[in-house]
Design a protein around this motif. Sequence first.
Motif, PDB file in Angstrom:
ATOM      1  N   LYS A  34      94.391  21.699  31.603  1.00 48.59           N
ATOM      2  CA  LYS A  34      95.593  21.418  32.060  1.00 48.59           C
ATOM      3  C   LYS A  34      94.969  19.741  31.831  1.00 48.59           C
ATOM      4  CE  LYS A  34      96.126  23.826  35.524  1.00 48.59           C
ATOM      5  NZ  LYS A  34      97.815  24.999  36.335  1.00 48.59           N
ATOM      6  N   ILE A  35      96.332  18.834  31.280  1.00 45.60           N
ATOM      7  CA  ILE A  35      96.503  17.641  30.720  1.00 45.60           C
ATOM      8  C   ILE A  35      97.206  17.099  31.847  1.00 45.60           C
ATOM      9  CG2 ILE A  35      95.718  18.943  28.535  1.00 45.60           C
ATOM     10  CD1 ILE A  35      97.579  18.499  27.344  1.00 45.60           C
ATOM     11  N   TYR A  89      95.344  10.281  33.299  1.00 40.06           N
ATOM     12  CA  TYR A  89      94.435   9.418  33.539  1.00 40.06           C
ATOM     13  C   TYR A  89      92.996   9.863  33.195  1.00 40.06           C
ATOM     14  CZ  TYR A  89      98.691   7.900  35.688  1.00 40.06           C
ATOM     15  OH  TYR A  89     100.191   8.499  35.673  1.00 40.06           O
ATOM     16  N   VAL A  90      92.076  10.510  34.079  1.00 40.42           N
ATOM     17  CA  VAL A  90      91.086  11.022  33.660  1.00 40.42           C
ATOM     18  C   VAL A  90      90.821  12.630  33.145  1.00 40.42           C
ATOM     19  CG1 VAL A  90      89.781   8.928  35.060  1.00 40.42           C
ATOM     20  CG2 VAL A  90      91.008  11.130  36.188  1.00 40.42           C
ATOM     21  N   VAL A  98      91.696  10.540  26.197  1.00 42.53           N
ATOM     22  CA  VAL A  98      91.742  10.442  28.275  1.00 42.53           C
ATOM     23  C   VAL A  98      89.999   9.808  28.577  1.00 42.53           C
ATOM     24  CG1 VAL A  98      91.685  11.640  30.390  1.00 42.53           C
ATOM     25  CG2 VAL A  98      93.755  11.243  28.507  1.00 42.53           C
ATOM     26  N   PRO A  99      89.955   8.797  28.915  1.00 41.27           N
ATOM     27  CA  PRO A  99      88.784   8.843  29.710  1.00 41.27           C
ATOM     28  C   PRO A  99      88.017   9.912  30.785  1.00 41.27           C
ATOM     29  CG  PRO A  99      89.840   7.669  30.733  1.00 41.27           C
ATOM     30  CD  PRO A  99      90.706   8.124  29.585  1.00 41.27           C
ATOM     31  N   ALA A 100      86.486  10.292  30.822  1.00 41.14           N
ATOM     32  CA  ALA A 100      85.878  11.239  31.618  1.00 41.14           C
ATOM     33  C   ALA A 100      86.191  11.349  33.151  1.00 41.14           C
ATOM     34  CB  ALA A 100      84.844  11.551  31.236  1.00 41.14           C
ATOM     35  N   ASN A 138      84.545   6.273  29.784  1.00 39.35           N
ATOM     36  CA  ASN A 138      85.073   6.958  29.224  1.00 39.35           C
ATOM     37  C   ASN A 138      83.655   7.624  28.027  1.00 39.35           C
ATOM     38  OD1 ASN A 138      85.394   8.416  27.564  1.00 39.35           O
ATOM     39  ND2 ASN A 138      87.101   8.782  26.315  1.00 39.35           N
ATOM     40  N   ILE A 139      82.882   7.926  29.086  1.00 43.04           N
ATOM     41  CA  ILE A 139      81.262   8.472  28.836  1.00 43.04           C
ATOM     42  C   ILE A 139      81.188   9.274  28.099  1.00 43.04           C
ATOM     43  CG2 ILE A 139      81.053   7.282  31.308  1.00 43.04           C
ATOM     44  CD1 ILE A 139      80.098  10.650  32.407  1.00 43.04           C
ATOM     45  N   SER A 140      81.974  10.189  27.960  1.00 43.33           N
ATOM     46  CA  SER A 140      81.513  11.200  26.848  1.00 43.33           C
ATOM     47  C   SER A 140      82.730  10.801  25.562  1.00 43.33           C
ATOM     48  CB  SER A 140      81.786  12.295  27.193  1.00 43.33           C
ATOM     49  OG  SER A 140      82.946  12.562  27.442  1.00 43.33           O
ATOM     50  N   LYS A 141      82.948   9.938  25.059  1.00 46.31           N
ATOM     51  CA  LYS A 141      83.670   9.098  24.385  1.00 46.31           C
ATOM     52  C   LYS A 141      83.323   9.749  22.874  1.00 46.31           C
ATOM     53  CE  LYS A 141      85.811   5.658  21.694  1.00 46.31           C
ATOM     54  NZ  LYS A 141      86.979   4.247  22.071  1.00 46.31           N
TER      55      LYS A 141
END
Length: 201
Positions: A117-118, A124-125, A186-188, A196-199
């Motif tokens: 799903k994007i 947005y997240v 897209v940020p988490a 974006n904590i998992s960038k």
Amino acid sequence: MTLPHYILIVIWTVYYVLHSVLAATAVKAYFKEKFSLNRYYRLSYTLVVSILLAFILWYQYSFKSPLLWNIPMLKLPAVLLLILPGGLIMYISLKKYFVLLSGIRAVYEKSPVPELKINGIHRYVRHPLYTGTIMVVWGFYFLFPHLNNLIAVILLTLYVIIGIRFEEKKLIVEFGTQYLDYKKRVPALVPGRFMNISKGK
């Protein structure tokens, strides 16, 4: 902090660990093979974690917990800035993929095709349901700032931040470069690349 609060910390921690373990690919494969739950594992998982969650919430409010502070002026902002928008985000997310995530879809569709799903709110997240949930529980904490609620929201927030990393490893395996490209864009949890904590992971 009293004994019930320490017990609360333990049972919330055990719940989150169990929640992650039961969602692990290897564990799912074991139960599917051992108990022939291939089509219904997700639904069984949802029922188990829901029952456990109901028990923990019952325990959390079964004993008196001290009020940590009382600032009435924070209550309205908590509702307007956290609970209402967070609840809306949760509603949109659940409406979009509750049937798939809960396992209900497997009841009437033999082999549901996984899909990434994007679109919609996912533009947005990457994890809007987690975003909405965190907003709502922190909003309720500001409405009812008791120690038991603080314990619950801190552990939930930590679980989400840590759990996202494990969940996204599975998504990368499942969707490959499609998810990696999506992850870069897209940020988490919070709109804005700085959150974006998992960038880059």
